[in-house]
Motif scaffolding. Sequence first.
Motif, mmCIF file in Angstrom:
data_model
loop_
_atom_site.group_PDB
_atom_site.id
_atom_site.type_symbol
_atom_site.label_atom_id
_atom_site.label_comp_id
_atom_site.label_asym_id
_atom_site.label_seq_id
_atom_site.Cartn_x
_atom_site.Cartn_y
_atom_site.Cartn_z
ATOM 1 N N PRO A 158 0.826 -1.219 0.000
ATOM 2 C CA PRO A 158 0.000 0.000 0.000
ATOM 3 C C PRO A 158 0.858 1.266 0.000
ATOM 4 O O PRO A 158 1.971 1.276 0.543
ATOM 5 N N PRO A 159 0.372 2.350 -0.568
ATOM 6 C CA PRO A 159 1.153 3.596 -0.620
ATOM 7 C C PRO A 159 1.389 4.232 0.748
ATOM 8 O O PRO A 159 2.317 5.025 0.914
ATOM 9 N N LEU A 160 0.549 3.894 1.723
ATOM 10 C CA LEU A 160 0.716 4.409 3.087
ATOM 11 C C LEU A 160 0.932 3.241 4.041
ATOM 12 O O LEU A 160 0.108 2.334 4.120
ATOM 13 N N HIS A 161 2.049 3.259 4.761
ATOM 14 C CA HIS A 161 2.325 2.263 5.799
ATOM 15 C C HIS A 161 2.159 2.936 7.162
ATOM 16 O O HIS A 161 2.839 3.918 7.460
ATOM 17 N N ALA A 194 12.481 -1.261 8.789
ATOM 18 C CA ALA A 194 11.948 -0.115 8.035
ATOM 19 C C ALA A 194 12.330 1.179 8.737
ATOM 20 O O ALA A 194 11.998 1.374 9.905
ATOM 21 N N SER A 195 13.000 2.061 8.009
ATOM 22 C CA SER A 195 13.426 3.353 8.562
ATOM 23 C C SER A 195 12.872 4.493 7.712
ATOM 24 O O SER A 195 13.617 5.263 7.120
ATOM 25 N N GLY A 196 11.561 4.577 7.627
ATOM 26 C CA GLY A 196 10.930 5.619 6.823
ATOM 27 C C GLY A 196 10.310 5.039 5.573
ATOM 28 O O GLY A 196 10.409 3.842 5.293
ATOM 29 N N PRO A 197 9.643 5.868 4.786
ATOM 30 C CA PRO A 197 9.026 5.401 3.540
ATOM 31 C C PRO A 197 10.091 4.979 2.530
ATOM 32 O O PRO A 197 11.265 5.306 2.660
ATOM 33 N N GLY A 213 8.143 0.760 -2.639
ATOM 34 C CA GLY A 213 7.380 0.463 -1.440
ATOM 35 C C GLY A 213 6.482 1.640 -1.106
ATOM 36 O O GLY A 213 6.160 2.447 -1.983
ATOM 37 N N PRO A 214 6.062 1.771 0.154
ATOM 38 C CA PRO A 214 5.143 2.858 0.520
ATOM 39 C C PRO A 214 5.747 4.240 0.315
ATOM 40 O O PRO A 214 6.923 4.471 0.594
ATOM 41 N N ARG A 215 4.905 5.138 -0.146
ATOM 42 C CA ARG A 215 5.355 6.518 -0.363
ATOM 43 C C ARG A 215 5.309 7.329 0.927
ATOM 44 O O ARG A 215 6.060 8.295 1.077
ATOM 45 N N TRP A 216 4.407 6.958 1.819
ATOM 46 C CA TRP A 216 4.271 7.654 3.099
ATOM 47 C C TRP A 216 4.346 6.647 4.240
ATOM 48 O O TRP A 216 3.945 5.488 4.098
ATOM 49 N N MET A 217 4.857 7.110 5.359
ATOM 50 C CA MET A 217 4.866 6.301 6.575
ATOM 51 C C MET A 217 4.389 7.134 7.752
ATOM 52 O O MET A 217 4.858 8.254 7.957
ATOM 53 N N TRP A 218 3.438 6.584 8.494
ATOM 54 C CA TRP A 218 3.016 7.161 9.766
ATOM 55 C C TRP A 218 3.437 6.200 10.869
ATOM 56 O O TRP A 218 3.263 4.979 10.739
ATOM 57 N N VAL A 219 3.959 6.750 11.958
ATOM 58 C CA VAL A 219 4.359 5.924 13.091
ATOM 59 C C VAL A 219 3.765 6.491 14.366
ATOM 60 O O VAL A 219 3.923 7.687 14.653
ATOM 61 N N ILE A 220 3.067 5.640 15.108
ATOM 62 C CA ILE A 220 2.543 6.029 16.419
ATOM 63 C C ILE A 220 3.387 5.346 17.479
ATOM 64 O O ILE A 220 3.496 4.117 17.498
ATOM 65 N N ILE A 221 4.025 6.139 18.334
ATOM 66 C CA ILE A 221 4.773 5.590 19.468
ATOM 67 C C ILE A 221 3.835 5.589 20.665
ATOM 68 O O ILE A 221 3.430 6.653 21.155
#
Length: 229
Positions: A158-161, A194-197, A213-221
């Motif tokens: 998917p474009p967003l991970h 994985a270290s970013g998109p 791979g994904p163009r965007w990455m969101w990470v919730i800590i």
Amino acid sequence: MNARELMLGRLRAAAPATAQLHADELDQRIRAHYEQRRAEQTPAERVAAMQAALTASHADVWCATSAEWPAQLASRLATQGVRRLLLDPAAAEGAALKHMLPPAVEALPFARPLEAWKAELFDSVDAGFTVARSGIAATGTLVLAPDAGTPRTVSLVPPLHVALVYADTLHVDLQAAAQAERWGEGMPTNVVLASGPSKTSDIQQTLAYGAHGPRWMWVIIVTDRPAQE
């Protein structure tokens, strides 16, 4: 004796410049090298380092409690225009997120063989949600251990991970992660770091995101653990 045999004979006869280190001794030296820095970094500093490194890698990162993140993420997905989201509803985090999704966002389990819906995955799935096994603060790296419910396709296609990582699983650096998780004694059959998109560059070093791979990455800590019922 030909030239090859002569060369090999000289190499075998030559005394090594330094004694060969046993793996355990080498590991102890590496650990000692990083020990002071690890001891000085507090859990809050690990979170800050993780967030800073991921942000520098073009990821969108925020912190939230276990009670806050499902609603926050559901709202952001809807605002982003996500309509189809891959997740594992059998996992606690996947179930919590699915419960908060608005009707406009469809939760999709990975319940079919890849060959059966490959075109659908690539053409109509907007985002994939994963829960990281752990994180490496120094480099902003997520350690993902894909399984049947969340295969690596979820984080790659998917474009967003969207990834969730718990603050108490963050390690200072790669060597600390390998030690704490006993990677030397055995690892999962597949680990994704994985270290970013996804990014690549041409010969002129012009960065492009999303090529592999994904163009965007969101990470919730997530800063705490959910209460046990």
